[in-house]
Design a protein around this motif. Structure first.
Motif, mmCIF file in Angstrom:
data_model
loop_
_atom_site.group_PDB
_atom_site.id
_atom_site.type_symbol
_atom_site.label_atom_id
_atom_site.label_comp_id
_atom_site.label_asym_id
_atom_site.label_seq_id
_atom_site.Cartn_x
_atom_site.Cartn_y
_atom_site.Cartn_z
ATOM 1 N N ARG A 1 -1.096 -5.696 9.393
ATOM 2 C CA ARG A 1 -2.150 -6.543 9.963
ATOM 3 C C ARG A 1 -3.522 -5.882 9.994
ATOM 4 O O ARG A 1 -4.551 -6.554 9.911
ATOM 5 N N ASP A 2 -3.570 -4.560 10.131
ATOM 6 C CA ASP A 2 -4.854 -3.879 10.277
ATOM 7 C C ASP A 2 -5.496 -3.510 8.943
ATOM 8 O O ASP A 2 -6.586 -2.928 8.920
ATOM 9 N N TYR B 1 -4.009 -5.575 2.284
ATOM 10 C CA TYR B 1 -2.889 -6.376 2.783
ATOM 11 C C TYR B 1 -2.141 -7.010 1.618
ATOM 12 O O TYR B 1 -0.906 -6.951 1.538
#
Length: 429
Positions: free
Chosen positions: A178-179, A185
């Motif tokens: 998520r980060d 991603y």
């Protein structure tokens, strides 16, 4: 008859596992535009549209006229053993809108049945029972579609006619990636896909099925371009890509007519349902001729593509296109998301506001970011008290889903925000 009496009769004869909203469920007795009235006379602004199905709203003259004309002909049903002009006309329109070369269409009664059909076609075409699906996905309540649903709350059985391998990517908010930036991603999810293919399959996978935005999973939105990169890998292995457009089709996401359009790729097949019928039971699969024609046994659909449903669907599709409801979804979706993000800045309980077009979610969380199911239940009930009907979903049941009819007005967006903000404030206290 009061709601309480009807509820008692419902519970006596309907299955316990049939979910109902609210501690005191309601019946919608009449409706017009974007408003519905319950059997006790209270009117609400509808921001869930029968689970995204009443795409154009209620009591639409053009659709009603098409249905009455078909009823007046006296032919509500014939079966697919006979020619049906409205079925052919609708298939021609959908094939042309699909972007799939030389596409063919098969009609069903629901999204579940459409996804079952897509799985049957893909596994037969590829001579394999292996399927790739996304974690947090939902594809229906039948035998194979439950098997490819990556959400335990909706998986009624561990038995399966297909062998499923699970891939990351659909639900970013609680992903281990998520980060990361969008680019990183996507790269991490592609690497995961490659690893899954190499470690959990025999290589000859039939298909990957994806929702461009995960519906029941809480309107989870992956980065644009993810599925284009997935298809590059799938093509290396001959694996088909099926896009489940049951909730994202017909312009609801605002950006594109089909949700998969955000990823710059044409899938091998798409499934559809919900909004096409504006309340009528209709679904289907659109695919290229090699895939669609791969069955060697006889097959029909007794009710799929029946004269009444296809007449109504043609009128719905005409209305959607003639009134450019896709553009309306884009404009008012931006207004709704912006308003909700303003609310989120004031309230810790809102962990995420996400979505595209008129497919918007608010994820509610506890002090440490944990899913807050009770807060979602509070907002669900609180908005109803304020005259607004919304949906609920997500892997943990902590997501409010907003998907009003695409004929929504700006004043109605402001009215909905006026109900959502105090409902969220109340649970935040």
């Amino acid at each position: 008859m009061a709601h309480r009496e009807l509820l008692a009769r419902h519970r006596a004869v309907m299955p316990n596992w049939m979910a109902l909203y609210y501690d005191e469920p309601i019946e919608i007795a009449s409706a017009s535009g974007r408003r519905v009235t319950d059997r006790e006379g209270r009117t609400y602004l509808d921001f869930f549209a029968g689970i995204l199905t009443n795409a154009v709203g209620y009591d639409v003259a053009e659709i009603n006229d098409a249905l009455r004309a078909q009823i007046d002909r006296g032919v509500l049903h014939t079966s697919t053993l006979y020619l049906i002009e409205s079925q052919v006309r609708l298939a021609e329109r959908i094939a042309g809108l699909s972007g799939i070369p030389d596409a063919k269409v098969f009609f069903t009664n629901s999204g579940t049945e459409a996804n079952e059909t897509a799985l049957m076609l893909a596994t037969r075409y590829r001579r394999s029972d292996q399927v790739l699906a996304l974690r947090n996905s939902y594809h229906g309540r039948a035998f194979a579609t439950v098997a490819i649903t990556g959400n335990r709350g909706w998986s009624a059985s561990s038995l399966s006619p297909v062998r499923v391998s699970w891939v990351h990517g659909g639900y970013r908010y609680r992903s281990p990636f998520r980060d990361l930036s969008d680019e990183d991603y996507v790269a991490a999810c592609v690497a995961d896909l490659r690893d899954v293919l190499e470690t959990t399959t025999a290589g000859d996978v039939a298909c990957m099925i994806v929702e461009p935005i995960q519906g029941v999973g809480g309107f989870a939105v992956p980065p644009d371009g993810l599925f284009r990169e997935f298809k590059t890998v799938l093509d290396e292995h001959g694996v088909l890509l099926v896009s489940d457009e049951v909730q994202t089709g017909w312009g609801r996401t605002g950006e594109h007519f089909w949700g998969i359009g955000a990823h710059g790729v044409v899938p091998d097949a798409m499934t559809f349902a919900k909004g096409l019928g504006n309340g009528l039971a209709i679904g289907g699969v659109v695919a290229g001729p090699d895939l669609m024609d791969c069955l060697t046994a006889n097959s029909i659909s007794t009710f799929g593509g029946n004269p009444l449903s296809t007449a109504g669907a043609l009128a719905t599709l005409d209305y959607l296109l003639d009134h450019d409801l896709q553009a309306n979804a884009a404009k008012l979706g931006d207004r709704l998301i912006s308003g909700l993000r303003d609310v989120a800045e004031r309230h810790r309980v809102v962990g995420d506001v996400r979505g595209k077009g008129l497919m918007v979610a608010v994820e509610l969380v506890g002090p440490d970011g944990e899913p807050d199911r009770a807060a979602a239940a509070g907002v669900l009930g609180g908005t109803r008290e304020r005259g607004l009907l919304v949906g609920r979903g997500g892997l943990h049941g902590n997501v409010i889903r907003l998907a009003p009819p695409m004929t929504l007005t700006g004043d109605e967006v402001d009215e909905a925000l006026g109900a959502l903000a105090p409902a969220i404030e109340a649970v935040d206290r």
